[in-house]
Every structure is written in C-alpha cells, then in structure tokens.
Design a protein around this motif. Structure first.
Motif, PDB file in Angstrom:
ATOM      1  N   HIS A  45       0.862  -1.184   0.000  1.00 29.81           N
ATOM      2  CA  HIS A  45       0.000   0.000   0.000  1.00 29.81           C
ATOM      3  C   HIS A  45       0.892   1.226   0.000  1.00 29.81           C
ATOM      4  N   PHE A  46       0.631   2.105  -0.945  1.00 33.61           N
ATOM      5  CA  PHE A  46       1.383   3.349  -1.063  1.00 33.61           C
ATOM      6  C   PHE A  46       0.421   4.508  -0.858  1.00 33.61           C
ATOM      7  N   VAL A  47       0.755   5.387   0.073  1.00 41.77           N
ATOM      8  CA  VAL A  47      -0.092   6.547   0.358  1.00 41.77           C
ATOM      9  C   VAL A  47      -0.074   7.488  -0.852  1.00 41.77           C
ATOM     10  N   PRO A  48      -1.085   8.372  -0.961  1.00 37.83           N
ATOM     11  CA  PRO A  48      -1.146   9.277  -2.117  1.00 37.83           C
ATOM     12  C   PRO A  48       0.131  10.100  -2.315  1.00 37.83           C
ATOM     13  N   GLU A  49       0.774  10.503  -1.245  1.00 37.35           N
ATOM     14  CA  GLU A  49       2.012  11.281  -1.372  1.00 37.35           C
ATOM     15  C   GLU A  49       3.116  10.471  -2.052  1.00 37.35           C
ATOM     16  N   ALA A  50       3.202   9.177  -1.732  1.00 40.25           N
ATOM     17  CA  ALA A  50       4.210   8.317  -2.365  1.00 40.25           C
ATOM     18  C   ALA A  50       3.928   8.160  -3.852  1.00 40.25           C
ATOM     19  N   ASP A  67       7.871   3.186   0.221  1.00 43.84           N
ATOM     20  CA  ASP A  67       6.963   3.004   1.351  1.00 43.84           C
ATOM     21  C   ASP A  67       7.821   2.816   2.596  1.00 43.84           C
ATOM     22  N   VAL A  68       7.246   2.385   3.689  1.00 47.04           N
ATOM     23  CA  VAL A  68       8.001   2.247   4.935  1.00 47.04           C
ATOM     24  C   VAL A  68       9.119   1.205   4.829  1.00 47.04           C
ATOM     25  N   ASP A  69       9.002   0.274   3.891  1.00 49.30           N
ATOM     26  CA  ASP A  69      10.026  -0.751   3.702  1.00 49.30           C
ATOM     27  C   ASP A  69      11.144  -0.314   2.762  1.00 49.30           C
ATOM     28  N   GLY A  70      11.028   0.874   2.187  1.00 51.74           N
ATOM     29  CA  GLY A  70      12.048   1.369   1.270  1.00 51.74           C
ATOM     30  C   GLY A  70      11.528   1.476  -0.144  1.00 51.74           C
TER      31      GLY A  70
END
Length: 88
Positions: A45-50, A67-70
């Motif tokens: 899951h990627f937030v809109p900002e990403a 994302d949080v994992d890189g």
C-alpha cells in the motif's frame, strides 16, 4: 514529467519487484497492490504522497516508489490478450 497516477489509468497489470500483479487499485487512500508469490499473498500500500512523488527511471522503463520498507520497482503493463481463432 510523467506521473505514475496517469500511467496507472491505462495499465492492465503491474510488475512490482519482479512479481506480476493483476489486482491493484488507485483511489483517494492511495495505491493498493496484491499478488500471489507461490502460495504467499503479498500486499503493498502506497499513500497518495508516495504515488505523487514516484520517480520514473527512463533508462530502466519503470517507476521507483517508496513506502516504509524502502524503494520498490514498479512497471505499468498492458495484459496480453490472445485472439480467438475461428474453427473452419
């Protein structure tokens, strides 16, 4: 400069980190992707900002999205559809 959100509008499938994903959606909550890796269901899951900050690597022909994992490698693809053959 190309935008990932535009490329996703015409994609039939994605290639994420070398895995084919046919199940994905883009909405106001971001980009969600699911695919099977053998017997394991993988989800991203990627937030809109990403999504808006994804960078297109023209030499590799893919997107780099974090994302949080890189970082992840993401390619938007068209599915291959076999033409029906008529029986004579």
């Amino acid at each position: 400069m190309p935008l990932l959100s535009d490329a996703l509008q015409t994609a039939d499938m994605l290639l994420i980190d070398d895995l084919h994903a046919f199940s994905f959606s883009l909405d106001e909550k971001g980009l969600s992707i699911e695919c099977m890796d053998g017997r394991e269901l993988k989800r991203w899951h990627f937030v809109p900002e990403a999504v808006s900050q994804a960078r297109y690597d023209d030499s590799a022909g893919l997107w780099l999205i974090d994302d949080v994992d890189g970082p992840h490698r993401l390619a938007c693809m068209d599915a291959i559809i076999a033409a029906e053959e008529e029986n004579e």
